[in-house]
Write an enzyme that holds these catalytic residues in place. Structure first.
Site, mmCIF file in Angstrom:
data_model
loop_
_atom_site.group_PDB
_atom_site.id
_atom_site.type_symbol
_atom_site.label_atom_id
_atom_site.label_comp_id
_atom_site.label_asym_id
_atom_site.label_seq_id
_atom_site.Cartn_x
_atom_site.Cartn_y
_atom_site.Cartn_z
ATOM 1 N N ARG A 1 0.821 -1.226 0.000
ATOM 2 C CA ARG A 1 0.000 0.000 0.000
ATOM 3 C C ARG A 1 0.856 1.279 0.000
ATOM 4 O O ARG A 1 0.461 2.296 0.595
ATOM 5 C CB ARG A 1 -0.934 0.049 1.213
ATOM 6 C CG ARG A 1 -1.997 -1.024 1.246
ATOM 7 C CD ARG A 1 -2.989 -0.824 0.107
ATOM 8 N NE ARG A 1 -4.211 -1.567 0.326
ATOM 9 C CZ ARG A 1 -4.408 -2.838 -0.042
ATOM 10 N NH1 ARG A 1 -3.448 -3.502 -0.664
ATOM 11 N NH2 ARG A 1 -5.572 -3.419 0.179
ATOM 12 N N SER B 1 -10.995 -0.794 2.657
ATOM 13 C CA SER B 1 -10.224 -0.907 3.904
ATOM 14 C C SER B 1 -9.878 0.484 4.396
ATOM 15 O O SER B 1 -9.247 1.255 3.673
ATOM 16 C CB SER B 1 -8.918 -1.658 3.671
ATOM 17 O OG SER B 1 -9.171 -2.955 3.239
ATOM 18 N N GLU C 1 -5.394 3.867 5.768
ATOM 19 C CA GLU C 1 -4.964 3.843 4.369
ATOM 20 C C GLU C 1 -5.623 5.024 3.647
ATOM 21 O O GLU C 1 -5.096 5.538 2.664
ATOM 22 C CB GLU C 1 -5.422 2.523 3.737
ATOM 23 C CG GLU C 1 -4.973 2.367 2.310
ATOM 24 C CD GLU C 1 -5.591 1.174 1.587
ATOM 25 O OE1 GLU C 1 -6.381 0.425 2.184
ATOM 26 O OE2 GLU C 1 -5.283 1.023 0.404
#
Ligand code: EPU
Length: 342
Positions: free
Chosen positions: A165, A242, A338
Site C-alpha cells: 500500500r 479498507s 490507508e
C-alpha cells in the site's frame, strides 16, 4: 475539459461526505492538463488536489482550492509478442472496467484485483492489492505531469518504490506534486491463475469449479463474489474499502502477542516481520458492527468504516481515532489509516 465552481463533492467521494469544493476541473487529455498548468494558472486556486474516483479520500471540511480529476481514457499497445503485452492506459479509466477490457483482449494478470473501486491513476499511487496480487507487480512505468510547472515525467517501476500500500507518490517529498496521466502495464497473454490466497481456494472448492480448466473470467467472477459477500457497496452505503492498513510488526513483537493471544492470525512479510490483520485487532476490541453516531464499523469486515447516513468526515475521523486508541491500548500496535484525510 469540464470546469465547475463551488461544487458539491458528494458524487466525487465514495464515503458520501457532503462537502463542497471551490472549483473542480475534469481534464480529458495530457495536453489539456499541461495547457491548464502552464498557461491558465489563474484558474487554479491553491491548494490543488488531483483525485481519482474518490475511493480513498475522507473530506473533513469544504475544499478551498481546485480539485483536478482525470478523465483520460486512452489505451494503446506499446509492444507485444506471443507471451506478453505492454499497454499504456489512461489514468481516468475505472480500474475494474480496464480489468474487464484486458481479459476480453486475452491480457492476464489483473484478474485478482477485480471489483476494487477506483481509477487507474490512483491505483498506481496507492499500490492497490487484493487476493495475492499488488498492482505494482504489473506496472512498468507511471507517466505523470508536474502540478508545479506542467513538465512530463515518467517513473519506472523501480523509481515508484512499491511496497505494501505504498509508493513514492505517498512520500512527503512527492505527495501531491504529480498528476498521473497514464500507467504502462506488462500483462501476460498466457493465463496462469494465482489462487494462492486461501479465501479464493476455499470458494473455488466449494463452488465445484474444476481448477485445471479455470478461466481468467471465472477467477474474476470468484473474486467479485467474495468481495460482494464481505464488502459494502459504496453506492448503497458510503465507505472507502479498507480504512486501515494491516500493521507490520517485528517478529519479536508478533511472538510476544501470539503468546498472549494464541488465535491471533499473522502472515510472514520477510525474515523479521509479520503482518497482523487489522480486522482481527479491531474485532477483538469489540468494534465489529458497532457505531459511533453516524459512523459505523462494517459487520462482516471490520476493516471497513461506513457512513451510516449523513456522516461528516469528522464523524468518521472520531470513530477512526477511537478504534486506533483501543487497538493501541489493548495490543500496543499502531494501526494507520490507508484513507487520505483531506
Ligand atoms: N478477520 C477477522 N474478522 C473479520 C474479518 C477478517 O478477524 O471480521 C481477519 C481474519 O483472520 C482474516 C483476516 O482478517 O483471515 C484477513 O481478512 P481479509 O481476507 O478480508 O483481508 P484483509 O487483510 O482484511 C486485505 C486488503 C483488502 C483485500 C483483502 C483480500 C488491506 C488494508 N486490505 O484485507 O483490500 O481485498 O486483503 O486480499 O490490506 C481495500 O484495500 O480496500 C481492500 C478491501
Amino acid at each position: 475539459m469540464k470546469k465547475f465552481q463551488d461544487i458539491s463533492l458528494l458524487q466525487y467521494n465514495t464515503f458520501g461526505i457532503d462537502v463542497r469544493s471551490r472549483s473542480l476541473i475534469c481534464y480529458e487529455s495530457e495536453d489539456e492538463l499541461i495547457d491548464l498548468i502552464r498557461n491558465s494558472k489563474e484558474e487554479l486556486q491553491q491548494p490543488i488536489l488531483n483525485i481519482g474516483a474518490g475511493s480513498n479520500l475522507l473530506f473533513l471540511e469544504d475544499f478551498k482550492g481546485t480539485i483536478l480529476k482525470s478523465m483520460i481514457e486512452d489505451v494503446s499497445v506499446l509492444e507485444e509478442d506471443e507471451c506478453k503485452v505492454r499497454v499504456r492506459v489512461g489514468s481516468g479509466w475505472i480500474m475494474d472496467e480496464f480489468i474487464l477490457y484486458s481479459l476480453q483482449q486475452g491480457w492476464y494478470g489483473l484478474e485478482n484485483l477485480s471489483d476494487i473501486p477506483g481509477q487507474v491513476g490512483a491505483s498506481a499511487v496507492q499500490n492497490i492489492g487484493a487476493y495475492g496480487v499488488e498492482i505494482g507487480e504489473r506496472i512498468e512505468a507511471v507517466n505523470c505531469i508536474s502540478l508545479e510547472d506542467g513538465t512530463m515525467r515518467t517513473f519506472c517501476r523501480e523509481e515508484c518504490r512499491y511496497s505494501y500500500r505504498h509508493s513514492i507518490f505517498k512520500t512527503p517529498e512527492y505527495r501531491g506534486r504529480y498528476a498521473v496521466t497514464s500507467v504502462d502495464y506488462c500483462l501476460d497473454k498466457i493465463f496462469t491463475p494465482n489462487i494462492e490466497y486461501a479465501g479464493i481456494r476455499q470458494v473455488l472448492g466449494s463452488d465445484g469449479v474444476d481448477i485445471t480448466g479455470l478461466s481468467a473470467m471465472q477467477l474474476r467472477n470468484t473474486v467479485i463474489s467474495i468481495r460482494k459477500n464481505k464488502l459494502p457497496d459504496p453506492k448503497v452505503q458510503g465507505n472507502a474499502g479498507s480504512f486501515f492498513m494491516n500493521p507490520i510488526v517485528d517478529s519479536a513483537t508478533f511472538e510476544r502477542l501470539k503468546s498472549m493471544y494464541a488465535d491471533m492470525p499473522g502472515y510472514v512479510v520477510d525474515d523479521s516481520h509479520m503482518k497482523i490483520p487489522a480486522a482481527w485487532l479491531i474485532e477483538q476490541c469489540g468494534w465489529k458492527g458497532a457505531a459511533l453516531g453516524r459512523a459505523g464499523v462494517h459487520s462482516r469486515q471490520p476493516l471497513v468504516l461506513v457512513n451510516l447516513g449523513g456522516a461528516t468526515g469528522n464523524d468518521i475521523r472520531l470513530l477512526s481515532d477511537r478504534i486506533q486508541r483501543d487497538v493501541l491500548g489493548k495490543f500496543g500496535v499502531k494501526i494507520t489509516p490507508e484513507v487520505n484525510f483531506i
